[in-house]
Design an enzyme around this catalytic site. Structure first.
Site, PDB file in Angstrom:
ATOM      1  N   TYR A 454      -6.391 -42.415 -27.091  1.00 57.84           N
ATOM      2  CA  TYR A 454      -5.613 -43.734 -27.028  1.00 57.84           C
ATOM      3  C   TYR A 454      -4.873 -43.408 -28.499  1.00 57.84           C
ATOM      4  O   TYR A 454      -4.808 -43.020 -29.481  1.00 57.84           O
ATOM      5  CB  TYR A 454      -6.259 -45.163 -26.845  1.00 57.84           C
ATOM      6  CG  TYR A 454      -7.371 -45.523 -27.672  1.00 57.84           C
ATOM      7  CD1 TYR A 454      -7.827 -45.170 -28.935  1.00 57.84           C
ATOM      8  CD2 TYR A 454      -8.370 -46.365 -27.042  1.00 57.84           C
ATOM      9  CE1 TYR A 454      -8.574 -45.512 -29.617  1.00 57.84           C
ATOM     10  CE2 TYR A 454      -9.403 -47.059 -27.754  1.00 57.84           C
ATOM     11  CZ  TYR A 454      -9.540 -46.477 -29.165  1.00 57.84           C
ATOM     12  OH  TYR A 454     -10.471 -47.051 -29.746  1.00 57.84           O
ATOM     13  N   GLU A 455      -3.799 -44.417 -28.606  1.00 54.77           N
ATOM     14  CA  GLU A 455      -2.988 -44.473 -29.622  1.00 54.77           C
ATOM     15  C   GLU A 455      -2.138 -43.171 -29.654  1.00 54.77           C
ATOM     16  O   GLU A 455      -1.853 -42.949 -30.900  1.00 54.77           O
ATOM     17  CB  GLU A 455      -3.953 -44.770 -30.973  1.00 54.77           C
ATOM     18  CG  GLU A 455      -3.267 -45.417 -31.989  1.00 54.77           C
ATOM     19  CD  GLU A 455      -2.438 -46.650 -31.776  1.00 54.77           C
ATOM     20  OE1 GLU A 455      -2.739 -47.512 -30.895  1.00 54.77           O
ATOM     21  OE2 GLU A 455      -1.165 -46.575 -32.165  1.00 54.77           O
TER      22      GLU A 455
END
Ligand SMILES: Cc1cc2nc3c(=O)[nH]c(=O)nc-3n(C[C@H](O)[C@H](O)[C@H](O)COP(=O)(O)OP(=O)(O)OC[C@H]3O[C@@H](n4cnc5c(N)ncnc54)[C@H](O)[C@@H]3O)c2cc1C
Length: 618
Positions: A454-455
């Site tokens: 993620y990110e």
């Protein structure tokens, strides 16, 4: 009969290490007591770290296993968090740990970023799932603080920073993951100046919960007629419960939790599918007002730096406690005898820490964990130094900001990739016990996997580094970075303890510079496919070079300090540990840089050339 859920704290941190980094290696004391850190001295920093460590061991640490086992549940359309999370949320904000680095204007203590990251490491390491709720709220508050209208700042910032309200970041949609620009969520302007939002976002962390009285979603959506792709995205403030200008809660805002995900790890963090405006009643307003339409991505980029450093900190916190737990176990678990007595069946059984391969795993974890911590500290010290300049030296400020930009992808990717591997090594150190739930390392390993996804996946980070950051400021940021390493090499090549390793660092620096030129030549000659093929490799090389540099720098300091310490004082062993970690990393990991440079020079294209059907016959 199944074993009861653990409610004891198993989080560990080495506080001596924080103090070494802050005051011996990075000389934070030179910035303390001066603008903008006038209310911060060495004593305040040390007592905050000690106190926060006590807090996380008492409050958030004991909830880590419960969060994993219970997970979140969806009850009547609302998310229920694991037992104890609500009380911990209240205590976290009452204690002021989330606002320690926040501007005093919004109720914070204005601590240097270098102190804030230590506090964050403690929170994340003690309970990665729990840290998500407050982390996202903090991030949302920072976006409004940076880009909101005065009215939006007054309404949202303090409430988000104080934990009264929580926040989210809603980018991902089913067809728009890495490709954020494919988002289909829409926003239609209403006569009263508000916007009606519609669309479904998936995988939204802390998308709903029972910790705060409201959840403020920041939602990327496209206003009617806006350009396609990322250029046409606007960031909207969309409260779960509508609020008036004074912050009074009103009607629900047509945001529904369609589902929550069942995941491999971070089970205590709710990951939601959110349906905005299914009944046509979801109201939002652009961050910064109508003049900031289509500015969603530049605004997000500002937040992304903080969020990506935050993911690096999650990786650091979790892998550090995995290492320290494995170390404890290795001291008490007896198995086998010393190899010197391998023919003697009656030789005494020894703790596994006495076996060479276990020591190798322990030192490997130590060197990587401390290297990641130094990498993050290097980045945030650039931020603190830039803040301390207070506009006095624009050239120096640009240098510091340039280094921050350059190091962010390394922090996010190297820390997260390594975190998973360090946790895996921790399990291996335990043997079978590490694979069971009797010990925390299997959870750490499951929790850590998401950090590289993620990110922005770690490949997206690598492309950010090679496609954007290397060329920033006409390549001046990279040149300054290489120059800083070269200066260290020139100064310490003849060092009596680490001189040969410093020379090796010099060769690795040259190899990295050559590989950066290789990337440039591929861009210029149109061999563009080679760039993504080698992006992760280049990010890995640059990370290993940086970590080796910072560990060797620490070793120089430790070597000098050790000479002034009584050999019986615990610091003597601490400094010896620093030197050994640096030597190990430089001898074991630094050669990867040269090998990777050679692999890049080979210009291998087999992953592109292999036919799709050639991968397998099924
Ligand atoms: C637990 C969890 C929490 C999350 N929290 C949030 C949140 O709070 N808010 C939010 O908005 N999102 C959140 N996400 C979403 C997350 O950011 C995405 O999963 C991530 O960005 C990857 O997108 P994707 O899953 O669609 O994978 P994809 O984009 O489909 O990628 C699949 C693979 O293809 C690669 N790939 C994709 N495009 C390219 C390309 N152009 N070139 C080369 N390789 C490519 C990727 O690197 C990856 O290896 C969360 C996800 C999870 C699992």
């Amino acid at each position: 009969m199944s074993k009861p859920v653990q409610t004891i704290n198993r989080y560990k941190a080495d506080l001596r290490e924080f103090k070494f980094l802050l005051f011996e290696q990075f000389k934070l004391d030179a910035l303390l007591g001066k603008e903008p850190f006038t209310s911060w001295g060495v004593e305040e920093v040390e007592s905050s770290i000690n106190e926060c460590y006590r807090f996380v061991r008492e409050v958030t640490g004991p909830l880590n296993t419960i969060g994993d086992v219970q997970g979140c549940t969806l009850v009547d359309g609302k998310v229920k968090t694991p037992d104890g999370f609500k009380e911990a949320w209240t205590k976290l904000y009452e204690a002021g740990w989330k606002s320690i680095g926040v501007d005093p204007e919004y109720g914070g203590a204005g601590a240097p970023h270098s102190v804030r990251v230590v506090i964050e490491e403690l929170i994340c390491g003690s309970n990665a799932s729990f840290s998500m709720y407050a982390g996202l709220s903090h991030g949302a508050a920072e976006v409004v603080e940076a880009f909101g209208t005065p009215e939006q700042k007054a309404l949202y910032c303090e409430r988000l920073f104080s934990g009264k309200w929580a926040g989210t970041m809603c980018l991902t949609e089913e067809q728009a993951g890495s490709d954020v620009g494919s988002a289909r969520s829409t926003a239609k302007r209403n006569a009263d100046g508000t916007y009606t939002i519609a669309g479904t976002k998936i995988f939204i962390s802390a998308g709903d919960h029972d910790l705060a009285e409201n959840v403020i979603h920041l939602v990327l959506a496209r206003v009617d007629g806006a350009p396609a792709g990322t250029k046409g995205l606007t960031l909207f403030i969309v409260p779960k419960i509508r609020v008036d200008a004074a912050g009074k809660l009103g009607k629900p805002n047509d945001v529904k939790v369609a589902a929550i995900e069942h995941k491999m790890g971070i089970n205590g963090s709710s990951t939601c599918v959110l349906a905005f405006g299914e009944d046509g009643g979801c109201i939002g307003e652009p961050v910064g007002g109508d003049s900031k339409l289509n500015q969603g991505m530049p605004q997000m980029f500002r937040l992304m730096n903080g969020a990506r450093i935050g993911v690096g900190l999650q990786g650091l916190g979790v892998s550090s406690t995995a290492f320290l737990n494995a170390l404890d176990y290795a001291k008490v678990r007896k198995q086998g005898s010393n190899i010197a007595h391998f023919k003697d069946a009656t030789a005494p059984r020894v703790p596994i820490i006495e076996h060479a391969d276990v020591r190798r795993m322990l030192l490997d974890m130590k060197a990587r964990v401390e290297g990641i911590r130094a990498l993050i500290m290097k980045l945030v010290m650039h931020e603190d130094c830039a803040r301390a300049l207070g506009g006095t030296d624009e050239k120096l400020r640009q240098y510091h900001h340039g280094q921050v930009d350059l190091l962010v992808p390394l922090v996010k990717s190297y820390a997260s990739d390594q975190a998973f591997r360090i946790c895996e090594t921790a399990i291996q150190t335990y043997g079978g016990a590490g694979y069971t739930r009797d010990f925390p390392v299997e959870q750490y390993c499951r929790d850590a996997k998401i950090f590289s996804i993620y990110e922005g996946t770690n490949h997206i980070q690598a492309m950010d580094l090679v496609g954007r950051k290397l060329g920033q400021a006409g390549g001046a940021n990279l040149q300054a970075f290489l120059g800083d390493v070269a200066k260290f090499v020139a100064k310490e090549s003849a060092h009596p303890v680490i001189g040969p390793e410093v020379k090796r660092l010099g060769l690795a620096q040259e190899a990295l510079a050559g590989s950066a030129m290789k990337l440039l030549s591929w861009f210029q000659s149109g061999q563009i496919a080679l760039v993504p093929l080698n992006a992760n490799r280049f990010l890995g090389m640059m990370s290993e070079l940086t970590v080796a540099w910072l560990l060797l720098d620490a070793a120089v300091i430790a070597d000098a300090a050790a000479k002034k310490v009584d050999p019986k004082h615990p610091d003597a062993a601490f400094y010896a540990g620093k030197i050994n970690a640096a030597l190990y990393y430089a001898r074991t990991c630094l050669p990867n840089v040269d090998a990777a440079a050679k692999a890049m020079a080979d210009e291998d294209k087999t992953p592109i050339e292999i036919p799709d059907a050639g991968f397998a016959t099924v």
